[in-house]
Design an enzyme around this catalytic site. Structure first.
Site, PDB file in Angstrom:
ATOM      1  N   ASP A 211       0.525  -1.123  -0.297  1.00 36.15           N
ATOM      2  CA  ASP A 211      -0.121  -0.168   0.107  1.00 36.15           C
ATOM      3  C   ASP A 211       0.992   1.393  -0.099  1.00 36.15           C
ATOM      4  O   ASP A 211       0.669   1.843   0.974  1.00 36.15           O
ATOM      5  CB  ASP A 211      -0.878   0.044   1.198  1.00 36.15           C
ATOM      6  CG  ASP A 211      -1.625   1.208   1.306  1.00 36.15           C
ATOM      7  OD1 ASP A 211      -2.811   1.236   0.317  1.00 36.15           O
ATOM      8  OD2 ASP A 211      -2.434   1.440   2.110  1.00 36.15           O
ATOM      9  N   GLU A 455       3.223  -8.128   7.562  1.00 39.48           N
ATOM     10  CA  GLU A 455       1.820  -8.751   6.617  1.00 39.48           C
ATOM     11  C   GLU A 455       1.719  -9.734   5.643  1.00 39.48           C
ATOM     12  O   GLU A 455       1.167  -9.481   4.695  1.00 39.48           O
ATOM     13  CB  GLU A 455       1.228  -7.669   6.701  1.00 39.48           C
ATOM     14  CG  GLU A 455       0.651  -7.161   7.526  1.00 39.48           C
ATOM     15  CD  GLU A 455      -0.394  -5.926   7.438  1.00 39.48           C
ATOM     16  OE1 GLU A 455      -0.799  -6.327   6.243  1.00 39.48           O
ATOM     17  OE2 GLU A 455      -0.837  -5.532   8.883  1.00 39.48           O
ATOM     18  N   TYR A 508      -6.158  -3.583  12.394  1.00 45.06           N
ATOM     19  CA  TYR A 508      -7.316  -1.669  12.158  1.00 45.06           C
ATOM     20  C   TYR A 508      -9.103  -1.935  12.425  1.00 45.06           C
ATOM     21  O   TYR A 508      -9.679  -2.187  11.465  1.00 45.06           O
ATOM     22  CB  TYR A 508      -7.032  -1.834  10.745  1.00 45.06           C
ATOM     23  CG  TYR A 508      -6.144  -1.177  10.199  1.00 45.06           C
ATOM     24  CD1 TYR A 508      -5.663   0.185  10.788  1.00 45.06           C
ATOM     25  CD2 TYR A 508      -5.088  -2.335   9.511  1.00 45.06           C
ATOM     26  CE1 TYR A 508      -4.885   0.822  10.287  1.00 45.06           C
ATOM     27  CE2 TYR A 508      -3.695  -1.883   9.701  1.00 45.06           C
ATOM     28  CZ  TYR A 508      -3.363  -0.231   9.513  1.00 45.06           C
ATOM     29  OH  TYR A 508      -2.440   0.095   9.473  1.00 45.06           O
ATOM     30  N   GLU A 544       0.960  -1.112  14.407  1.00 42.31           N
ATOM     31  CA  GLU A 544       0.153  -0.760  13.523  1.00 42.31           C
ATOM     32  C   GLU A 544      -1.397  -0.578  13.674  1.00 42.31           C
ATOM     33  O   GLU A 544      -1.863  -1.917  14.382  1.00 42.31           O
ATOM     34  CB  GLU A 544       0.030  -1.441  11.905  1.00 42.31           C
ATOM     35  CG  GLU A 544       1.121  -0.961  11.494  1.00 42.31           C
ATOM     36  CD  GLU A 544       0.769  -1.441   9.366  1.00 42.31           C
ATOM     37  OE1 GLU A 544      -0.581  -1.719   9.273  1.00 42.31           O
ATOM     38  OE2 GLU A 544       2.053  -1.923   8.947  1.00 42.31           O
TER      39      GLU A 544
HETATM   40  C1  GCB Z   1      -1.786  -2.393   6.946  1.00 42.01           C
HETATM   41  C2  GCB Z   1       0.023  -2.270   6.231  1.00 42.01           C
HETATM   42  C3  GCB Z   1       0.004  -1.042   5.677  1.00 42.01           C
HETATM   43  C4  GCB Z   1      -1.104   0.097   5.191  1.00 42.01           C
HETATM   44  C5  GCB Z   1      -2.367   0.326   6.222  1.00 42.01           C
HETATM   45  C6  GCB Z   1      -3.398   0.945   6.208  1.00 42.01           C
HETATM   46  O1  GCB Z   1      -1.757  -3.109   7.345  1.00 42.01           O
HETATM   47  O2  GCB Z   1       0.803  -2.580   6.217  1.00 42.01           O
HETATM   48  O3  GCB Z   1       1.366  -0.954   4.779  1.00 42.01           O
HETATM   49  O4  GCB Z   1      -1.110   0.985   4.836  1.00 42.01           O
HETATM   50  O5  GCB Z   1      -2.658  -1.466   6.325  1.00 42.01           O
HETATM   51  O6  GCB Z   1      -3.594   1.548   5.934  1.00 42.01           O
HETATM   52  O7  GCB Z   1      -4.169   0.275   5.290  1.00 42.01           O
END
Ligand code: GCB
Length: 650
Positions: A211, A455, A508, A544
């Protein structure tokens, strides 16, 4: 033989250490030492405007077929000006160059001091800090090196080429190809579309599984430097301490001579010699040691000694002397079942994830941005960052060393999602990238852990052998640092997790799952931590977490994409972190420090907006929330004198 008192899982003896250190030295003929000037070394930067052309031929092969490296680039077709270092993608108004895939050609004619060429006692080295992704380099039409992979340096001795024809100057041609395959790091795939009712002839795109924008070009400084014919090829240091005595074990490798005399002197910040030794290996003993401490963990963070290595050797023609000075921070790193220890004290990663990313220059090294980012990190009260998702410039790690900012050093193993990226070719390239990364960064006190991937599809069957091999290899390269990879897999099915020292998990909640419902975070996050700790009894870092926020969008009650929603998500996570820090959670790294560019897509509004700062480094509301938190956590350690406490020192 002395015993180094390294605690916990990383206990080693000096005898073993020397074995480990010698392993570093047999890997490659190219010196991993960062180029520095000294009494015996000179340096010439080749940054600035280069000549440039993208090879737009259908197979992207015209440059090789017509031998563009044999003549001046301007003689084989039209050229434009291109800055180095910088990604080429955002420099022009041409959208086809922004999304270009294939070979691009850079060229620069350099005036090399005549003395450098005439003096047969000198080596003349051409070094590229990094170029993305595959590079070939010629000097005056003679190929001097090839390198696979972005984000890491490569170099070649070019004195021999220049001396063959001293009158012909020095024309450097660098061809760089950004094509990714399932075996590159990161992986990618070229998709061809042949339906003439939908696509123009020869239409293809590159699909990536990560990403961030696949910026390409020469991203870090290019330079020429000299060393004497006999030279310091590599230095490896491992540090330890006992009470107030520090130990610096070193191994020096010398190039260009089989016998030489080596003198090593360690100086403190005031230039006073505190220890010295002779020989290729040794242990320097430092009384009343100043340890290297992280920012906000000590009133004098980032203390660095200077280790001067002086090598002399003679042959029938002359005597050579080379001097190289390496900054050295004395500190230890250890991991227990529930703690991450620096200098035997619990360390919590109050940190961020970053990207090398800026408008116009893309991933090109940018001094003002680098210093600004460190100022923002210190303003935030952050003590650490992860080099998500690839190795950052050495200049950034040097700054981390000086400021006591702790680093989790990640290789470009991002987007390993396809089962074909777990085969032998991928693994063998991944092992070499770890070789290069560890050799480049092994002496940075700020680097406290290696991350071999982000990941990956760690639930796939081949992930077991892949990560077992990769992590063992990394531990063989460096027995003094823990190794991890970043997971988003299910705790019960993750095949790589058994091999890591620290569990690093991304989640997330209330964003990709249960969007719009931050109220689920406490229960889901708690379950996440309990599951992982219950299975592995290893310290955990939330590597994260976050939410997109478009700066300037507001709402009450909070809705997704507003600054208020981002803040609400952070606060819910923080509540759980506060509880679990008392047990086994040792860190929290916000995703992300700043907004950054991505491929175009329906989930991204001109890039990823999970930054707590905008791409232009303006704070969103979440930056203030995190700042209050990090300073209050730092104050709780009770280690800071009152005058460093928030907000007095700001
Ligand atoms: C993740 C990735 C990261 C993305 C982020 C997102 O898990 O490791 O590279 O930018 O989520 O914002 O989706």
């Amino acid at each position: 033989m002395a015993t180094l008192v390294l605690h916990g899982v990383f206990r080693v003896q000096v005898r073993d250490l020397v074995r480990v250190l010698v392993w570093f030295l047999v890997l490659d003929a190219v010196s991993p030492l960062f180029p520095r000037e000294s009494g015996s070394r000179e340096l010439k930067e080749l940054n600035g405007i280069w000549t440039f052309r993208a090879d737009r031929s259908p197979n992207r092969n015209q440059g090789f077929e017509d031998g563009w490296f044999r003549r001046r680039l301007a003689e084989t077709g039209p050229v434009i000006e291109m800055p180095v270092p910088a990604s080429y993608n955002d420099i022009t108004q041409d959208s086809t160059l922004r999304d270009f895939i294939g070979w691009v050609w850079y060229e620069r004619e350099v005036l090399v001091p005549a003395r450098w060429v005439q003096d047969q006692g000198l080596r003349l080295v051409l070094r590229v800090g990094s170029a993305h992704y595959y590079s070939m380099v010629w000097v005056n039409g003679v190929k001097v090196m090839e390198h696979e992979g972005g984000h890491l340096p490569f170099e070649a001795e070019i004195g021999t080429v220049l001396r063959k024809d001293p009158g012909s100057g020095c024309r450097i041609t660098i061809a760089v190809n950004n094509t990714l395959t399932l075996q590159t790091l990161p992986p990618g795939v070229i998709m061809h579309f042949n339906d003439p009712t939908r696509y123009p002839e020869g239409y293809f795109v590159q699909n990536i599984y990560f990403d961030f924008f696949n910026y390409a070009g020469i991203h870090r400084p290019v330079l020429l430097y000299t060393t004497p014919r006999v030279y310091v090829d590599d230095i490896t240091v491992v540090t330890d301490f006992s009470d107030n005595t520090g130990f610096v074990s070193y191994v020096v490798s010398v190039g260009g001579a089989s016998t030489s005399t080596v003198k090593v002197t360690l100086m403190d910040k005031d230039g006073q010699c505190v220890a010295s030794s002779t020989g290729l290996t040794g242990v320097l003993k430092v009384v009343d040691v100043n340890l290297w401490w992280p920012y906000l963990m000590h009133q004098n963070p980032g203390y660095l000694y200077s280790m001067e290595v002086r090598v002399t050797a003679s042959d029938e023609k002359s005597t050579y002397e080379d001097v190289y000075t390496l900054p050295v921070g004395i500190r230890t790193v250890n991991v227990t079942k529930s703690r991450f220890l620096i200098n035997n004290k619990p360390f919590f990663f109050n940190g961020v994830n970053k990207h090398e990313d800026a408008d116009i220059r893309g991933k090109g090294l940018d001094w003002p941005l680098m210093v600004k980012d460190f100022n923002l990190l210190k303003w935030l009260g952050a003590n650490s960052f992860r080099t998500s998702h690839y190795p950052y410039a050495e200049e950034i790690l040097q700054m981390s060393d000086r400021h006591g900012i702790v680093v989790i050093d990640e290789c470009p193993g991002v987007g390993i999602k396809d089962i074909r990226s777990f085969g032998n070719a991928s693994l063998s390239h991944h092992l070499s990238v770890m070789d290069e990364l560890v050799r480049r960064d092994k002496n940075h006190p700020s680097v406290v852990m290696w991350s071999v991937a982000n990941e990956p599809a760690a639930e796939m069957p081949p992930a077991d052998f892949y990560f077992k091999t990769l992590i063992k290899h990394t531990k063989d390269l460096d027995q003094t640092r823990p190794v991890t990879f970043i997971t988003d897999s299910n705790y019960a099915r993750d095949k790589g997790a058994p091999y890591v020292d620290v569990i690093c998990v991304n989640s997330y909640f209330s964003w990709y799952h249960d969007p719009g419902h931050p109220e689920v975070i406490p229960i889901q996050l708690n379950t996440q931590f309990e599951n992982w700790y219950g299975k592995y009894q290893k310290p955990i870092i939330q590597s994260e977490y976050g939410a997109d926020a478009v700066a300037g969008l507001h709402s009450d009650p909070p809705v997704m994409f507003t600054e208020e929603y981002q803040t609400a998500v952070l606060r819910r996570y923080h509540g759980v972190f506060d509880q679990k820090r008392k047990e086994y959670v040792v860190g929290e790294l916000i995703w992300n420090f700043a907004d950054f560019m991505t491929a175009q897509g329906i989930t991204r509004v001109v890039g990823n907006k999970k930054g707590i700062f905008t791409r232009q480094r303006q704070p969103k509301a979440a930056a203030f929330t995190l700042r209050e938190r990090y300073w209050s956590l730092a104050n709780q350690t009770g280690m800071l004198p009152p005058w460093t406490r928030y907000p007095c020192s700001l």
